[in-house]
Design a protein around this motif. Sequence first.
Motif, PDB file in Angstrom:
ATOM      1  N   ASN A 238       0.841  -1.193   0.000  1.00 40.42           N
ATOM      2  CA  ASN A 238       0.000   0.000   0.000  1.00 40.42           C
ATOM      3  C   ASN A 238       0.879   1.246   0.000  1.00 40.42           C
ATOM      4  OD1 ASN A 238       0.794   0.489   2.714  1.00 40.42           O
ATOM      5  ND2 ASN A 238      -0.970  -0.632   3.517  1.00 40.42           N
ATOM      6  N   ALA A 268      -1.674  -7.511  -1.405  1.00 43.81           N
ATOM      7  CA  ALA A 268      -2.490  -6.303  -1.497  1.00 43.81           C
ATOM      8  C   ALA A 268      -3.791  -6.415  -0.714  1.00 43.81           C
ATOM      9  CB  ALA A 268      -2.799  -6.006  -2.961  1.00 43.81           C
ATOM     10  N   SER A 271      -5.168  -3.815   2.274  1.00 46.63           N
ATOM     11  CA  SER A 271      -3.975  -2.972   2.174  1.00 46.63           C
ATOM     12  C   SER A 271      -4.243  -1.488   1.965  1.00 46.63           C
ATOM     13  CB  SER A 271      -3.074  -3.473   1.032  1.00 46.63           C
ATOM     14  OG  SER A 271      -2.452  -4.669   1.397  1.00 46.63           O
ATOM     15  N   ALA A 274      -3.463   1.702  -2.951  1.00 44.14           N
ATOM     16  CA  ALA A 274      -2.302   1.063  -3.569  1.00 44.14           C
ATOM     17  C   ALA A 274      -1.201   2.084  -3.863  1.00 44.14           C
ATOM     18  CB  ALA A 274      -2.720   0.371  -4.861  1.00 44.14           C
TER      19      ALA A 274
END
Length: 400
Positions: A238, A268, A271, A274
């Motif tokens: 992240n 991910a 998370s 991104a």
Amino acid sequence: MSRARRTPGPWRTARRRAAAADRQDAPRPAAAAGDPALGDPALGDPPRRVLFDAYWWDRGPFSNRSVQRALIHHWHERFPQDELVLAVRGGEGAVPSDLPPGARTIGTRLYPHALSNAVELGRLARTVHADVVVAHNYTPVGRVPAVTFVHDVMFRDHPEWFSRTERAYFAPMIPLLRAADAVATSSRTEADRIEGRSGRPVTPVGLGVPRTLTDAVPRPPAGIDPGLPFALCVGRLNVRKNLEAVLRAVPLSARLGPEAPLLVVGGAEHSGVAPDLPPGTDALLASGAVRLLGAIDDAELAWLYSRAAVTAFLSRDEGFGLPVLEATHFGSPLVLADTPVFRELADGLARFVPLDAPSGDVAAALDVAWGTTPDAVLRERLLARYEWDRVVERLRGLVP
């Protein structure tokens, strides 16, 4: 989005439901003589019946599961006179794995974790006649003694790192702290932040390296040559973890390349926002200079930590930063972002780079740290300060 719109109704009724359950005023049954579930008072500390928030026991974010499991297992070992009841997700039919000996479970039904804790934990505590609830992040409302361990409240300082749904999910965390008898967290840095946001005193109790990791038999991940030199990054994919700062340094490093790659551990899932990976990342992946390993097991992670030429953790912010402690346990040299929490944990033990450091400076720090041996005295001091027995002693000391 839809979850955030549906939750206000249950939040508004939480206190009404808890108050109605309070009126039942069920007395706690007297313990039978020699009842092993209530412990042996000769052990010193008076026995307590503790209801633990174990919502993430078998599924959910890895870090949450790891902390909940370690806390409960070490509590059982350090305070065997206490009776442990785990509130696990999945209703009465839930069959959790790897319970401490003698512990029993009671099922929760509500989703998400925040709503379950606020509405259900107080009622379940009265059902099992618990002396105290130990909750994570979200405090049960109603007339029940509660100690709440808050992982972090950085969503208030940096909302841009979290999705709108995540921010709605986290929003009740700070208001619910008004119902806690005591509030704990992992670091002094995070305690200061929570105190500033909530007005409540907060006790830092630390964290420890999970035994599932320290006791694992190291094994290389699939496809990794055991003789390969490498640098290591560990953490969710992240924007907060700042992986892009390390990626930009790879082409500028004298050490890193296809024959000595950067290995990245983490997925991910759960998370947040991104990261924006820098230009050239695809070429680094294609050449093998960077390899994304995804989620791995404890045996593979132990192998990586114990053989990494350097571990880089340039996260923009953390409540604690458990990879710092894990890497130190296995003897890996560290390059860390120069942030207050990392200074609190590893000042003098790691090489620090500013969050806004040029990529060449990050590459130089990785090259200098490559293959070095951390200071033995500082390493042992850090590991002695953060071990699970001491964590649970501090936390149990907050029980009213």
